[in-house]
Scaffold this motif. Structure first.
Motif, PDB file in Angstrom:
ATOM      1  N   VAL A   1       0.761  -1.139   0.076  1.00  0.00           N
ATOM      2  CA  VAL A   1      -0.010  -0.090  -0.225  1.00  0.00           C
ATOM      3  C   VAL A   1       0.996   1.296   0.117  1.00  0.00           C
ATOM      4  N   LYS A   2       0.623   2.225  -0.998  1.00  0.00           N
ATOM      5  CA  LYS A   2       1.331   3.498  -0.986  1.00  0.00           C
ATOM      6  C   LYS A   2       0.280   4.513  -1.151  1.00  0.00           C
ATOM      7  N   ARG A   3       0.738   5.578  -0.507  1.00  0.00           N
ATOM      8  CA  ARG A   3      -0.470   6.802  -0.637  1.00  0.00           C
ATOM      9  C   ARG A   3      -0.314   7.179  -1.763  1.00  0.00           C
ATOM     10  N   SER A   4       0.952   7.315  -2.625  1.00  0.00           N
ATOM     11  CA  SER A   4       1.311   7.701  -3.963  1.00  0.00           C
ATOM     12  C   SER A   4       2.206   7.034  -4.771  1.00  0.00           C
ATOM     13  N   LEU A   5       2.233   6.736  -5.970  1.00  0.00           N
ATOM     14  CA  LEU A   5       3.460   5.847  -6.756  1.00  0.00           C
ATOM     15  C   LEU A   5       3.579   6.376  -8.099  1.00  0.00           C
ATOM     16  N   THR A   6       4.838   6.496  -8.340  1.00  0.00           N
ATOM     17  CA  THR A   6       5.635   6.886  -9.352  1.00  0.00           C
ATOM     18  C   THR A   6       5.928   5.764 -10.174  1.00  0.00           C
ATOM     19  N   ILE A   7       5.410   5.346 -11.615  1.00  0.00           N
ATOM     20  CA  ILE A   7       5.899   4.317 -12.147  1.00  0.00           C
ATOM     21  C   ILE A   7       6.887   4.866 -13.014  1.00  0.00           C
ATOM     22  N   SER A   8       8.059   4.175 -12.526  1.00  0.00           N
ATOM     23  CA  SER A   8       9.502   4.687 -13.257  1.00  0.00           C
ATOM     24  C   SER A   8      10.580   3.799 -12.817  1.00  0.00           C
ATOM     25  N   SER A   9      11.712   3.663 -13.691  1.00  0.00           N
ATOM     26  CA  SER A   9      12.569   2.842 -13.216  1.00  0.00           C
ATOM     27  C   SER A   9      13.702   3.613 -12.485  1.00  0.00           C
ATOM     28  N   ALA A  10      13.661   4.866 -12.164  1.00  0.00           N
ATOM     29  CA  ALA A  10      14.704   5.766 -11.727  1.00  0.00           C
ATOM     30  C   ALA A  10      15.318   5.184 -10.541  1.00  0.00           C
ATOM     31  N   LYS A  11      16.692   5.171 -10.349  1.00  0.00           N
ATOM     32  CA  LYS A  11      17.395   4.712  -9.302  1.00  0.00           C
ATOM     33  C   LYS A  11      16.705   5.074  -8.000  1.00  0.00           C
ATOM     34  N   SER A  12      16.172   6.267  -7.889  1.00  0.00           N
ATOM     35  CA  SER A  12      15.674   6.953  -6.618  1.00  0.00           C
ATOM     36  C   SER A  12      14.354   6.841  -6.458  1.00  0.00           C
ATOM     37  N   ASN A  13      13.568   5.788  -7.337  1.00  0.00           N
ATOM     38  CA  ASN A  13      12.448   5.504  -7.051  1.00  0.00           C
ATOM     39  C   ASN A  13      12.250   4.248  -6.368  1.00  0.00           C
ATOM     40  N   GLU A  14      12.478   4.357  -4.960  1.00  0.00           N
ATOM     41  CA  GLU A  14      12.728   2.992  -4.310  1.00  0.00           C
ATOM     42  C   GLU A  14      11.219   2.467  -4.049  1.00  0.00           C
TER      43      GLU A  14
ATOM     44  N   ASP B   1       2.889   3.602 -24.503  1.00  0.00           N
ATOM     45  CA  ASP B   1       3.012   3.666 -23.037  1.00  0.00           C
ATOM     46  C   ASP B   1       3.100   2.350 -22.259  1.00  0.00           C
ATOM     47  N   SER B   2       2.354   1.317 -22.901  1.00  0.00           N
ATOM     48  CA  SER B   2       2.716  -0.055 -22.318  1.00  0.00           C
ATOM     49  C   SER B   2       3.980  -0.509 -22.472  1.00  0.00           C
ATOM     50  N   VAL B   3       4.658  -0.183 -23.585  1.00  0.00           N
ATOM     51  CA  VAL B   3       6.113  -0.614 -23.846  1.00  0.00           C
ATOM     52  C   VAL B   3       7.133   0.052 -22.862  1.00  0.00           C
ATOM     53  N   ALA B   4       6.780   1.379 -22.497  1.00  0.00           N
ATOM     54  CA  ALA B   4       7.508   2.254 -21.715  1.00  0.00           C
ATOM     55  C   ALA B   4       7.418   1.728 -20.418  1.00  0.00           C
ATOM     56  N   VAL B   5       6.145   1.048 -19.681  1.00  0.00           N
ATOM     57  CA  VAL B   5       6.051   0.723 -18.418  1.00  0.00           C
ATOM     58  C   VAL B   5       6.645  -0.451 -18.358  1.00  0.00           C
ATOM     59  N   LYS B   6       6.510  -1.560 -19.401  1.00  0.00           N
ATOM     60  CA  LYS B   6       7.398  -2.986 -19.537  1.00  0.00           C
ATOM     61  C   LYS B   6       8.865  -2.916 -19.527  1.00  0.00           C
ATOM     62  N   ASN B   7       9.370  -1.693 -20.301  1.00  0.00           N
ATOM     63  CA  ASN B   7      10.944  -1.414 -19.892  1.00  0.00           C
ATOM     64  C   ASN B   7      11.150  -0.976 -18.561  1.00  0.00           C
ATOM     65  N   ASP B   8      10.233  -0.248 -17.867  1.00  0.00           N
ATOM     66  CA  ASP B   8      10.663   0.210 -16.606  1.00  0.00           C
ATOM     67  C   ASP B   8      10.682  -0.862 -15.606  1.00  0.00           C
ATOM     68  N   ILE B   9       9.649  -1.975 -15.859  1.00  0.00           N
ATOM     69  CA  ILE B   9       9.846  -3.175 -14.762  1.00  0.00           C
ATOM     70  C   ILE B   9      10.823  -3.994 -15.342  1.00  0.00           C
ATOM     71  N   VAL B  10      11.174  -4.360 -16.639  1.00  0.00           N
ATOM     72  CA  VAL B  10      12.336  -4.961 -17.032  1.00  0.00           C
ATOM     73  C   VAL B  10      13.489  -4.575 -16.267  1.00  0.00           C
ATOM     74  N   SER B  11      13.803  -3.288 -16.372  1.00  0.00           N
ATOM     75  CA  SER B  11      15.088  -2.719 -15.817  1.00  0.00           C
ATOM     76  C   SER B  11      15.207  -2.503 -14.361  1.00  0.00           C
ATOM     77  N   VAL B  12      14.139  -2.681 -13.812  1.00  0.00           N
ATOM     78  CA  VAL B  12      14.189  -3.041 -12.361  1.00  0.00           C
ATOM     79  C   VAL B  12      14.379  -4.472 -11.921  1.00  0.00           C
ATOM     80  N   LEU B  13      14.001  -5.354 -12.786  1.00  0.00           N
ATOM     81  CA  LEU B  13      14.268  -6.724 -12.594  1.00  0.00           C
ATOM     82  C   LEU B  13      15.724  -7.181 -12.943  1.00  0.00           C
ATOM     83  N   VAL B  14      16.150  -6.398 -13.944  1.00  0.00           N
ATOM     84  CA  VAL B  14      17.442  -7.272 -14.536  1.00  0.00           C
ATOM     85  C   VAL B  14      18.580  -6.517 -13.348  1.00  0.00           C
TER      86      VAL B  14
END
Length: 171
Positions: free
Chosen positions: A76-89, A158-171
Motif C-alpha cells: 500500500v502506497k499513498r502515491s506511486l510513480t511508475i519509473s525505473s529511476a534509481k531514486s524510485n525506491e 505507453d505499455s512498452v515504456a512501463v514494461k521497459n521500466d519493470i524489466v530494467s528494475v528486475l535485471v
C-alpha cells in the motif's frame, strides 16, 4: 535518511489502515472485493513480511462457493510513480517483492494475485500498467507476450515504456 512527512505524521499508516478497513468490511459482509473475481473475502491480515509475505501490507484471502482459496497480496502506497529511476525506491521495492511473491512456492498461478493499492498515480501510467497486466494474463506463452512488443505488435507506446521500466528494475 529523511522521512516522509506523511509517514512521520501517520498519514501513510492511515491510508494503509483505510485499505485494510475496506477489505475487513467485505470480510464482515461476507462479500466480494476488488482484486479477485467471483470469490468472497474470508481473511484479512496486515504486516506479514516476517511470515514470508514479500508484499506484506495487506493480505486478503478469498474463497469461491466450493471453498477453493485465492490470495491477494498488496503493498500500500499513498502515491506511486511508475519509473525505473534509481531514486524510485517505492516502485523498485514493489516490483522486486511482486517477483518474490510470484516465485513463492505457495503462489497459485492463474488464481492468486499481487500488486499495489495506490491512492495517487498518473492516470496514463495506471492505464498503461493495467493494459500491460491484461496483455500478460491474455498471453498463452512468454513468446506470445513478447510478440506484442515486437515490431508490428499490438502493445501501445505507453505499455512498452512501463514494461521497459519493470524489466530494467528486475535485471
Amino acid at each position: 535518511m529523511t522521512q516522509s512527512s506523511e509517514l512521520a505524521g501517520g498519514e501513510g499508516f492511515t491510508y494503509e489502515g483505510d485499505v485494510a478497513a475496506y477489505y475487513l468490511s467485505t470480510l464482515l459482509a461476507e462479500a466480494y472485493a476488488p482484486g479477485i473475481n467471483d470469490r468472497t473475502v474470508v481473511r484479512v491480515s496486515v504486516q506479514q513480511r516476517d511470515f514470508g509475505q514479500p508484499l506484506d501490507d495487506v493480505i486478503v484471502d478469498f474463497e469461491d462457493s466450493n471453498g477453493n482459496p485465492a490470495r491477494l497480496s498488496l503493498q500500500v502506497k499513498r502515491s506511486l510513480t511508475i519509473s525505473s529511476a534509481k531514486s524510485n525506491e517505492d516502485f523498485r521495492d514493489i516490483i522486486r517483492d511482486s517477483w518474490f511473491t510470484l516465485k513463492n512456492a505457495d503462489f497459485r498461478i492463474d488464481i492468486d494475485r499481487y500488486g499495489a493499492a495506490v491512492g495517487t498515480i498518473s492516470a496514463a501510467k495506471k492505464r498503461a500498467l493495467a493494459t500491460l497486466c491484461d496483455l500478460a494474463r491474455e498471453s498463452v506463452t512468454c513468446d506470445h507476450f513478447d510478440s506484442r512488443f515486437a515490431k508490428g505488435g499490438n502493445a501501445s507506446e505507453d505499455s512498452v515504456a512501463v514494461k521497459n521500466d519493470i524489466v530494467s528494475v528486475l535485471v
